[in-house]
Scaffold this motif. Structure first.
Motif: not given
Length: 144
Positions: A35-40, A112-116, A132-134
């Motif tokens: 998730q953090l790698a995709t968010g980056k 959105v969940a990943d980038v945040l 993602p549920a949030e």
């Protein structure tokens, strides 16, 4: 003999449960790492031009993402900013920022969940991940 068999079954059951817990923790760690790698990657694509590579923003225009209440505080507010954008002045650490931020509602709930989650866990920040549920819940209740 029955006691030995019973003890053996008990030990095997304990070890199996321990292995299951280890696998679950490993899966969670891999998931958060992904998730953090995709968010980056998403940050580089959608956020870096305004908020800069170091999350420092641009004085007077784009706010920093470093240890601010907007990033580390209320998840719902942060999700709403990403989905709807922000077109009002905000004050962070005594500085006013006035550059409008466009909404990124075209991103999926996962994106959105990943980038945040990336933002909340980089630039000196340490906060819980966003799921993602949030995002889905906030997206469903957001007003235009």
């Amino acid at each position: 003999m029955k006691k030995i068999i019973g003890a053996t079954i008990l030990i095997i059951g304990f070890l199996s449960n321990s292995n299951a817990q280890i696998k679950k923790k490993t899966l969670v760690a891999k998931t958060s790492t992904n998730q953090l790698a995709t968010g980056k990657i998403l940050y580089a694509k959608h956020c870096v031009a305004c908020h800069q590579a170091d999350g420092g923003g641009v004085m007077g225009l784009n706010p920093p993402l470093i240890k601010t209440d907007y990033v580390l505080g209320d998840k719902k507010r942060l999700i709403n900013i990403i989905l709807k954008g922000l077109d009002q002045e905000i004050e962070i650490d005594g500085e006013t920022y006035a550059n409008p931020m466009p909404g990124l509602s075209h991103l999926s709930d996962q994106e959105v969940a990943d980038v945040l989650s990336y933002i909340r866990n980089n630039f000196g920040n340490k906060a819980s991940l966003i799921s993602p549920a949030e995002v889905k819940v906030i997206r469903a209740t957001k007003t235009k």
